[in-house]
Structures are given as C-alpha cells and as structure tokens.
Design a protein around this motif. Sequence first.
Motif, PDB file in Angstrom:
ATOM      1  N   THR A   1       0.826  -1.209   0.000  1.00  0.00           N
ATOM      2  CA  THR A   1       0.000   0.000   0.000  1.00  0.00           C
ATOM      3  C   THR A   1       0.861   1.259   0.000  1.00  0.00           C
ATOM      4  N   ASP A   2       0.433   2.265  -0.801  1.00  0.00           N
ATOM      5  CA  ASP A   2       1.222   3.490  -0.962  1.00  0.00           C
ATOM      6  C   ASP A   2       1.192   4.409   0.252  1.00  0.00           C
ATOM      7  N   TYR A   3      -0.013   4.649   0.797  1.00  0.00           N
ATOM      8  CA  TYR A   3      -0.169   5.682   1.830  1.00  0.00           C
ATOM      9  C   TYR A   3      -0.887   5.131   3.060  1.00  0.00           C
ATOM     10  N   TRP A   4      -0.481   5.653   4.220  1.00  0.00           N
ATOM     11  CA  TRP A   4      -1.067   5.230   5.496  1.00  0.00           C
ATOM     12  C   TRP A   4      -1.392   6.433   6.362  1.00  0.00           C
ATOM     13  N   GLY A   5      -2.480   6.313   7.125  1.00  0.00           N
ATOM     14  CA  GLY A   5      -2.774   7.288   8.148  1.00  0.00           C
ATOM     15  C   GLY A   5      -2.033   6.949   9.426  1.00  0.00           C
ATOM     16  N   GLN A   6      -2.204   7.783  10.437  1.00  0.00           N
ATOM     17  CA  GLN A   6      -1.522   7.585  11.720  1.00  0.00           C
ATOM     18  C   GLN A   6      -2.214   6.547  12.595  1.00  0.00           C
ATOM     19  N   GLY A   7      -3.473   6.264  12.306  1.00  0.00           N
ATOM     20  CA  GLY A   7      -4.203   5.258  13.066  1.00  0.00           C
ATOM     21  C   GLY A   7      -5.119   5.865  14.110  1.00  0.00           C
ATOM     22  N   THR A   8      -6.187   5.141  14.395  1.00  0.00           N
ATOM     23  CA  THR A   8      -7.116   5.525  15.461  1.00  0.00           C
ATOM     24  C   THR A   8      -7.440   4.270  16.263  1.00  0.00           C
ATOM     25  N   GLN A   9      -7.384   4.391  17.585  1.00  0.00           N
ATOM     26  CA  GLN A   9      -7.522   3.214  18.448  1.00  0.00           C
ATOM     27  C   GLN A   9      -8.997   2.857  18.651  1.00  0.00           C
ATOM     28  N   VAL A  10      -9.282   1.574  18.511  1.00  0.00           N
ATOM     29  CA  VAL A  10     -10.610   1.031  18.805  1.00  0.00           C
ATOM     30  C   VAL A  10     -10.451  -0.016  19.895  1.00  0.00           C
ATOM     31  N   THR A  11     -11.194   0.146  20.973  1.00  0.00           N
ATOM     32  CA  THR A  11     -11.157  -0.813  22.075  1.00  0.00           C
ATOM     33  C   THR A  11     -12.570  -1.291  22.340  1.00  0.00           C
ATOM     34  N   VAL A  12     -12.759  -2.605  22.273  1.00  0.00           N
ATOM     35  CA  VAL A  12     -14.066  -3.205  22.512  1.00  0.00           C
ATOM     36  C   VAL A  12     -14.014  -3.909  23.859  1.00  0.00           C
TER      37      VAL A  12
END
Length: 124
Positions: free
Chosen positions: A111-122
Amino acid sequence: QVELVESGGGVVQAGGSLRLSCVPSGKSVSSLAMGWFRQAPGKEREGVAEIEKEVDSISYAASVKGRFTISRDKNKNILYLQMNRVKPEDTGMYYCAADEGSIFLSVPSSTDYWGQGTQVTVSS
C-alpha cells in the motif's frame, strides 16, 4: 503525496457500533483505492476492508463480513468504516490506507499511503 487523517475511534461495548472516518488530503476518495487495516498488540497488521478506485468494488476480511461496511462520500471526500456488532477481538489500532492502483488486504506492505491510526477498544 497523500495525507490520510482518521477519526472516530474510541471505547465501545461488545455488540455496539462505531464509525471511523478518513479524509485524504490532495486527492478525491474516488481517485484512489482506499481501505482499512488493523493491528492488535503483538500481532501483524491485517486487512479489514477495501474499495477500488472509480468503481464500487468492495472486499472484506472474513472476520468482519456482515458486520462492517466500508463506504465513501464523494461530496464530502470522506471514507467511512461502519462497525456494527463489534467483538473484543476487533480491538486494535485501525489504519486508513490508500493506493494509486489497488489495495490488497493480504499484502499491507504493497500500500502506498497510510494514516496515523485511530484506536478502537471493545470491552466485553
């Protein structure tokens, strides 16, 4: 260069819902293949869902099919991931991804581009 900015992560109870958003800067959501990946602590990054550029061809990981929905709003230039009936095993950092060609859920490294990420906690 495309910058991806995610939002919408948080803590949700098992069985609940959450919607993630991703905004690409400098390009339209239709001109890129876009997708979502996730990574749990101690595990490799895995593909969740992807949507091809220009056409609405969509793929999901087997673990989320029927529960998650990827979509894009061309007017607002936003990519979404609607997460329903979430499970504790959905916990992880969720990354928005974009590619000038195609996204392959089984090959994150392509993959060319990535975001910084967002945390998901269930929580159970």
